[in-house]
Design a protein around this motif. Structure first.
Motif, short mmCIF file in Angstrom:
data_model
loop_
_atom_site.label_atom_id
_atom_site.label_comp_id
_atom_site.label_asym_id
_atom_site.label_seq_id
_atom_site.Cartn_x
_atom_site.Cartn_y
_atom_site.Cartn_z
N ARG A 284 14.87 22.85 -49.99
CA ARG A 284 14.79 24.26 -49.61
C ARG A 284 14.39 24.32 -48.14
O ARG A 284 13.53 23.57 -47.69
N GLU A 285 15.00 25.24 -47.41
CA GLU A 285 14.64 25.40 -46.01
C GLU A 285 13.15 25.71 -45.89
O GLU A 285 12.57 26.37 -46.76
N HIS A 286 12.55 25.25 -44.81
CA HIS A 286 11.12 25.49 -44.60
C HIS A 286 10.89 25.90 -43.16
O HIS A 286 11.32 25.23 -42.23
N LEU A 287 10.23 27.04 -42.99
CA LEU A 287 9.98 27.58 -41.67
C LEU A 287 8.53 27.30 -41.28
O LEU A 287 7.60 27.66 -42.00
N VAL A 288 8.36 26.64 -40.14
CA VAL A 288 7.03 26.23 -39.68
C VAL A 288 6.67 27.00 -38.41
O VAL A 288 7.39 26.90 -37.40
N PRO A 289 5.58 27.78 -38.43
CA PRO A 289 5.16 28.47 -37.20
C PRO A 289 4.53 27.47 -36.24
O PRO A 289 3.84 26.53 -36.65
N LEU A 290 4.80 27.64 -34.95
CA LEU A 290 4.31 26.72 -33.93
C LEU A 290 3.20 27.37 -33.12
O LEU A 290 3.40 28.44 -32.52
N SER A 291 2.06 26.75 -33.11
CA SER A 291 0.94 27.25 -32.33
C SER A 291 1.21 27.08 -30.83
O SER A 291 2.15 26.38 -30.43
N LYS A 380 12.08 31.20 -47.25
CA LYS A 380 11.59 30.31 -46.19
C LYS A 380 10.58 30.98 -45.27
O LYS A 380 9.86 30.31 -44.55
N SER A 381 10.51 32.30 -45.28
CA SER A 381 9.56 33.00 -44.41
C SER A 381 8.32 33.45 -45.17
O SER A 381 7.58 34.30 -44.71
N THR A 382 8.07 32.90 -46.39
CA THR A 382 6.92 33.29 -47.19
C THR A 382 5.63 33.20 -46.39
O THR A 382 5.32 32.16 -45.83
N TYR A 383 4.90 34.32 -46.33
CA TYR A 383 3.60 34.41 -45.65
C TYR A 383 3.69 33.96 -44.20
O TYR A 383 2.71 33.42 -43.65
#
Length: 412
Positions: A284-291, A380-383
């Motif tokens: 499943r695609e996974h979206l990671v926020p970058l600090s 993929k954009s959960t929370y």
């Protein structure tokens, strides 16, 4: 050699090899109704002349001429022709005998353990990452197929499997033995549910084998983390690994996800990293926020490897990522062998974030832990907004730990 120069039959292989083609196809008798056919283009093959049940004569090809696969020398062709004649029932049709023999050979080939295992692998790999699929078939090819690959899976006894696994175990590869046993057990499960087997010979064997060690993704205790962070930030051997270790510590991603990442997955302007489904454990695609800190590191890395498709291109072949032990070896050089692994940073992040009061669902989403069933239908954009705030806090927290000016107060 011209065919009118043939002096004796059966023909020697030197004669067969030197026979020249003519304008039209021709057949030369070799004896006992076996014929050698030569086509105008030079192709040579064997044919057996036989009588059908109806009484009519006909020709049947039994193989090409030569020493390669599916080819027959003179001696081999004569033996095959003799076997076909002998296996033909009186008044029967040799063609039917040949078809029955081919059907039996095909059935035997399809009942081998290797054939069944590759079928299982093809089905399961649809839900695996490329790395998992490669490692799995590699283990089977290395350990199992040389021993049981050509055997009929239905004929391999439980004791044979037990002896095989114990022999593997004695070499010291206990964890690999456990994995191989699990794979082979699933292979037989496939045979059972498809009606090709009634029992699983690997059922219950695990009780008598050494237990697979509990996976220990080693990580340092909290009081040693500041020193580790400082050591990573001054890693002297390779700039890309120095940056990679820091990214691992602050993004809580799997080591393979970062090591195999390509620049096209990153939107540095938006501060996001989209890991495609085919590289994720659960597809499943996974979206990671970058600090802010992660973006600074990525921009620094871009000056080093931005000319390549991959963030961490291999030194020998830039089209492939660095070795799967690259980060582990870097930690070893820093003196953390057996005390910290790349995957261990995920444990540290989970522990710290949960202890500081962040919502466990947000933490699990960041770690890409997804439950099965209806709740596992993944967005993929959960929370995402909550995770942006959480991971910026975490990056800031790691900075403070490295600087040595953190007062531990857990969030309410």
């Amino acid at each position: 050699m011209k065919r009118d120069q043939i002096k004796r039959r059966p023909m020697a292989d030197t004669v067969l090899a030197s026979l020249e083609p003519e304008a039209k196809e021709y057949r030369e008798p070799d004896g006992d109704n076996l014929y050698f056919r030569v086509k105008p283009n030079g192709t040579k093959s064997w044919q057996l002349r036989y009588k059908k049940a109806s009484g009519a004569w006909s020709f049947m090809g039994i193989g090409g001429y030569g020493n390669g696969a599916h080819q027959l020398t003179g001696e081999q062709a004569r033996r095959k022709a003799r076997e076909l004649r002998e296996s033909t029932a009186q008044g029967g049709d040799v063609m039917l005998t040949k078809r029955a023999k081919k059907a039996a050979e095909l059935e035997a080939a399809n009942s081998t353990f290797e054939h069944l295992a590759r079928e299982w692998h093809a089905l399961k790999s649809k839900t695996w990452t490329e790395g998992t699929a490669t490692r799995t078939i590699g283990a089977l090819e290395k350990h199992v197929f040389p021993v049981f690959g050509r055997r009929s899976f239905a004929e391999i006894l439980p004791k044979e499997w037990m002896d095989f696994l114990l022999a593997m175990e004695k070499t010291g590869i206990v964890e690999q033995t456990s994995r191989v046993r699990g794979m082979c057990k699933e292979v037989y499960d496939l045979a059972r549910v498809t009606g090709r087997a009634t029992h699983n010979p690997l059922e219950g064997l695990s009780k008598y084998l050494l237990k697979k060690p509990v996976e220990n993704y080693a990580h340092v205790p909290a009081d040693e983390l500041p020193a580790l962070l400082r050591a990573m930030r001054s890693y002297p051997h390779a700039s890309d690994l120095r940056i990679g270790l820091q990214l691992l510590s602050m993004l809580a991603c799997r080591t393979s996800e970062l090591r195999e990442a390509s620049w096209t997955e990153f939107d540095l302007n938006a501060g996001l990293w989209l890991i495609p489904a085919q590289r994720m454990k659960r597809r499943r695609e996974h979206l990671v926020p970058l600090s802010r800190q992660a973006l600074e590191l990525l921009k620094e890395l871009q000056h080093i490897t931005g000319g390549y498709p991959l963030l961490f291109p291999g030194r020998g072949d830039a089209s492939k990522p660095r070795s799967n032990t690259a980060f582990l070896m870097a930690l070893r050089r820093l003196g953390y062998e057996g005390r910290q692994t790349g995957h261990g940073f995920r444990h540290l992040a989970s522990t710290i974030l949960n202890e500081h009061g962040f919502d466990s669902q947000h933490v699990e989403a960041q770690l890409s832990h997804v439950k099965d069933g209806v709740r596992g239908v993944y967005d993929k954009s959960t929370y995402l907004e909550q995770r942006k705030t959480m991971m910026q806090w975490y990056a800031d927290h790691l900075d403070k730990l490295a600087a040595g000016n953190v007062v531990e107060l857990k969030r309410a």
